[in-house]
Design a protein around this motif. Structure first.
Motif, PDB file in Angstrom:
ATOM      1  N   PHE A 134       0.819  -1.054  -0.233  1.00  0.00           N
ATOM      2  CA  PHE A 134       0.096  -0.091  -0.036  1.00  0.00           C
ATOM      3  C   PHE A 134       0.863   1.184   0.029  1.00  0.00           C
ATOM      4  N   ARG A 135       1.754   1.209   0.842  1.00  0.00           N
ATOM      5  CA  ARG A 135       2.926   2.461   1.078  1.00  0.00           C
ATOM      6  C   ARG A 135       3.549   2.691  -0.336  1.00  0.00           C
ATOM      7  N   TYR A 136       4.146   1.709  -0.883  1.00  0.00           N
ATOM      8  CA  TYR A 136       4.817   1.688  -2.149  1.00  0.00           C
ATOM      9  C   TYR A 136       4.002   2.078  -3.351  1.00  0.00           C
ATOM     10  N   SER A 137       2.755   1.807  -3.685  1.00  0.00           N
ATOM     11  CA  SER A 137       1.862   1.818  -4.497  1.00  0.00           C
ATOM     12  C   SER A 137       1.688   3.463  -4.547  1.00  0.00           C
ATOM     13  N   LEU A 138       1.221   4.042  -3.407  1.00  0.00           N
ATOM     14  CA  LEU A 138       1.174   5.604  -3.114  1.00  0.00           C
ATOM     15  C   LEU A 138       2.241   6.369  -3.577  1.00  0.00           C
ATOM     16  N   PHE A 139       3.210   5.687  -3.025  1.00  0.00           N
ATOM     17  CA  PHE A 139       4.817   6.341  -3.248  1.00  0.00           C
ATOM     18  C   PHE A 139       4.829   6.681  -4.859  1.00  0.00           C
ATOM     19  N   ILE A 140       4.470   5.662  -5.736  1.00  0.00           N
ATOM     20  CA  ILE A 140       4.670   5.737  -7.237  1.00  0.00           C
ATOM     21  C   ILE A 140       3.503   6.541  -7.775  1.00  0.00           C
ATOM     22  N   ILE A 141       2.523   5.971  -7.470  1.00  0.00           N
ATOM     23  CA  ILE A 141       1.189   6.723  -8.419  1.00  0.00           C
ATOM     24  C   ILE A 141       0.794   8.085  -7.804  1.00  0.00           C
ATOM     25  N   LEU A 142       1.036   8.621  -6.806  1.00  0.00           N
ATOM     26  CA  LEU A 142       0.812   9.825  -6.527  1.00  0.00           C
ATOM     27  C   LEU A 142       1.219  10.962  -7.465  1.00  0.00           C
ATOM     28  N   PRO A 143       2.681  10.977  -7.456  1.00  0.00           N
ATOM     29  CA  PRO A 143       3.229  11.855  -8.589  1.00  0.00           C
ATOM     30  C   PRO A 143       2.911  11.651  -9.821  1.00  0.00           C
ATOM     31  N   LEU A 144       2.720  10.405 -10.375  1.00  0.00           N
ATOM     32  CA  LEU A 144       2.241  10.104 -11.513  1.00  0.00           C
ATOM     33  C   LEU A 144       0.963  10.580 -11.846  1.00  0.00           C
ATOM     34  N   ALA A 145      -0.199  10.446 -11.093  1.00  0.00           N
ATOM     35  CA  ALA A 145      -1.450  11.185 -10.935  1.00  0.00           C
ATOM     36  C   ALA A 145      -1.480  12.564 -11.029  1.00  0.00           C
ATOM     37  N   MET A 146      -0.594  13.463 -10.125  1.00  0.00           N
ATOM     38  CA  MET A 146      -0.449  14.858 -10.140  1.00  0.00           C
ATOM     39  C   MET A 146       0.197  15.139 -11.754  1.00  0.00           C
ATOM     40  N   THR A 147       1.207  14.450 -12.137  1.00  0.00           N
ATOM     41  CA  THR A 147       1.831  14.748 -13.504  1.00  0.00           C
ATOM     42  C   THR A 147       0.738  14.540 -14.762  1.00  0.00           C
ATOM     43  N   LEU A 148       0.011  13.517 -14.715  1.00  0.00           N
ATOM     44  CA  LEU A 148      -1.047  13.270 -15.614  1.00  0.00           C
ATOM     45  C   LEU A 148      -2.308  14.322 -15.659  1.00  0.00           C
ATOM     46  N   LEU A 149      -2.492  14.808 -14.371  1.00  0.00           N
ATOM     47  CA  LEU A 149      -3.498  15.891 -14.238  1.00  0.00           C
ATOM     48  C   LEU A 149      -2.892  17.221 -14.663  1.00  0.00           C
ATOM     49  N   ILE A 150      -1.688  17.542 -14.475  1.00  0.00           N
ATOM     50  CA  ILE A 150      -1.021  18.726 -15.061  1.00  0.00           C
ATOM     51  C   ILE A 150      -1.052  18.971 -16.305  1.00  0.00           C
ATOM     52  N   PHE A 151      -0.592  17.791 -16.933  1.00  0.00           N
ATOM     53  CA  PHE A 151      -0.282  17.698 -18.441  1.00  0.00           C
ATOM     54  C   PHE A 151      -1.244  16.693 -19.003  1.00  0.00           C
ATOM     55  N   SER A 152      -2.557  17.160 -18.651  1.00  0.00           N
ATOM     56  CA  SER A 152      -3.567  16.338 -19.356  1.00  0.00           C
ATOM     57  C   SER A 152      -3.948  16.491 -20.716  1.00  0.00           C
ATOM     58  N   LYS A 153      -3.946  17.812 -21.294  1.00  0.00           N
ATOM     59  CA  LYS A 153      -4.143  17.995 -22.578  1.00  0.00           C
ATOM     60  C   LYS A 153      -2.821  17.443 -23.539  1.00  0.00           C
ATOM     61  N   THR A 154      -1.840  17.880 -22.878  1.00  0.00           N
ATOM     62  CA  THR A 154      -0.516  17.178 -23.753  1.00  0.00           C
ATOM     63  C   THR A 154      -0.676  15.840 -23.996  1.00  0.00           C
ATOM     64  N   ALA A 155      -0.952  15.056 -22.905  1.00  0.00           N
ATOM     65  CA  ALA A 155      -0.915  13.681 -22.738  1.00  0.00           C
ATOM     66  C   ALA A 155      -1.934  13.094 -23.748  1.00  0.00           C
ATOM     67  N   ILE A 156      -3.166  13.714 -23.910  1.00  0.00           N
ATOM     68  CA  ILE A 156      -3.986  13.361 -24.926  1.00  0.00           C
ATOM     69  C   ILE A 156      -3.653  13.351 -26.328  1.00  0.00           C
ATOM     70  N   VAL A 157      -2.787  14.484 -26.538  1.00  0.00           N
ATOM     71  CA  VAL A 157      -2.560  14.807 -27.604  1.00  0.00           C
ATOM     72  C   VAL A 157      -1.404  13.678 -28.441  1.00  0.00           C
ATOM     73  N   ILE A 158      -0.600  13.350 -27.358  1.00  0.00           N
ATOM     74  CA  ILE A 158       0.398  12.396 -27.428  1.00  0.00           C
ATOM     75  C   ILE A 158      -0.090  11.173 -27.888  1.00  0.00           C
ATOM     76  N   PHE A 159      -1.040  10.694 -27.009  1.00  0.00           N
ATOM     77  CA  PHE A 159      -1.465   9.476 -27.108  1.00  0.00           C
ATOM     78  C   PHE A 159      -2.857   9.166 -28.146  1.00  0.00           C
ATOM     79  N   SER A 160      -3.372  10.275 -28.747  1.00  0.00           N
ATOM     80  CA  SER A 160      -4.353  10.264 -29.505  1.00  0.00           C
ATOM     81  C   SER A 160      -4.168  11.245 -30.496  1.00  0.00           C
ATOM     82  N   ARG A 161      -5.412  12.135 -30.352  1.00  0.00           N
ATOM     83  CA  ARG A 161      -5.275  13.494 -31.532  1.00  0.00           C
ATOM     84  C   ARG A 161      -6.086  14.650 -30.619  1.00  0.00           C
TER      85      ARG A 161
END
Length: 268
Positions: A58-85
């Motif tokens: 549980f501890r290591y899962s949150l340790f990894i996914i919290l920064p990933l989740a925040m990065t995905l939120l902040i760069f949401s539009k960029t990520a969408i363009v990279i992975f789709s259109r």
């Protein structure tokens, strides 16, 4: 698609695929734990060890996914363009809800799968069936009223309920105690480091510079956890493992291990 149209389904699917990595990481970590938990279930008075190992995942899962989740939120539009259109950028409106749902589902899966591992197979089945029915009951009217947003709302509510029920069940049978203090430290470090990144993105337009600041935010996140006394002797052992398995990173991981060792000893 039956309740809306293929275009809405396509937009929603892009977001769900992007956030699926937040579920995969805890699932992967937990898959290594399940055989151990299952084996310990055959031994007497093993609840304390099982509880400790579940808390560790549980501890290591949150340790990894919290920064990933925040990065995905902040760069949401960029990520969408990279992975789709670029046409799918409208899907970013659902992303916060889907990120929350995926983080919660990933963590909930740790508890749910371990219910099965401790031999409570019927309880595991009943929780899955119940939460599936809850999702369907919520999804149909919410999709009809709010379109794809309704599906995201139903997803979040269902995952929260699944995680809560699974956690309470494991807590009851294994006397599970989660490292809440460590979790609060992760939250503090995440807010500070990625709050900085969020502010920077309004001032900078160049995507490469934004990416460099994202890397810097991750480093700040990791460094802030040192004065917050997050790292433990278990983390040192994991670094030693990587040092042995990945010789190419030997010097870097060795320096990091020595640095963390000093702080762990200082705070212990």
């Amino acid at each position: 698609t039956a309740l809306t149209n293929p275009a809405v389904t396509g937009v929603y699917t892009v977001e769900l695929i992007l956030t699926s990595i937040l579920v995969v990481i805890p699932t992967t970590l937990n898959s290594a734990l399940l055989p151990i938990i299952s084996q310990l279930s055959t031994e007497k008075n093993s609840e304390r060890r099982q509880s400790y190992l579940i808390g560790l995942v549980f501890r290591y899962s949150l340790f990894i996914i919290l920064p990933l989740a925040m990065t995905l939120l902040i760069f949401s539009k960029t990520a969408i363009v990279i992975f789709s259109r670029i046409e799918y950028q409208a899907a970013s409106q659902f992303l916060p809800l889907l990120v929350i749902g995926s983080v919660v589902l990933g963590i909930g899966g740790v508890f749910l799968d371990n219910i099965y591992a401790i031999g409570r197979t019927k309880a595991n089945r009943n929780i899955v069936i119940t939460m599936t029915l809850v999702f369907l009951v919520l999804a149909f009217p919410l999709i009809y009223i709010f379109s794809a947003l309704g599906s995201a709302i139903a997803y979040v509510i269902s995952t929260i309920l699944l995680t809560l029920i699974s956690y309470l069940y494991v807590k009851k049978h294994l006397r599970l105690t989660l490292p809440w203090r460590n979790i609060s430290k992760l939250v503090i470090s995440t807010i500070i480091s990625f709050g900085f990144l969020y502010g920077i993105t309004f001032l900078i337009q160049d995507i490469i510079i934004k990416f460099l600041f994202a890397v810097l935010s991750v480093l700040i996140y990791l460094l802030l956890l040192i004065p917050l006394k997050f790292y433990t002797a278990s983390d040192i052992k994991i670094l030693e493992f990587f040092t042995e398995k990945l010789p190419i990173l030997n010097k870097r991981t060795l320096k990091l291990k020595n640095l963390l060792s000093r702080f762990v000893e200082k705070y212990s």
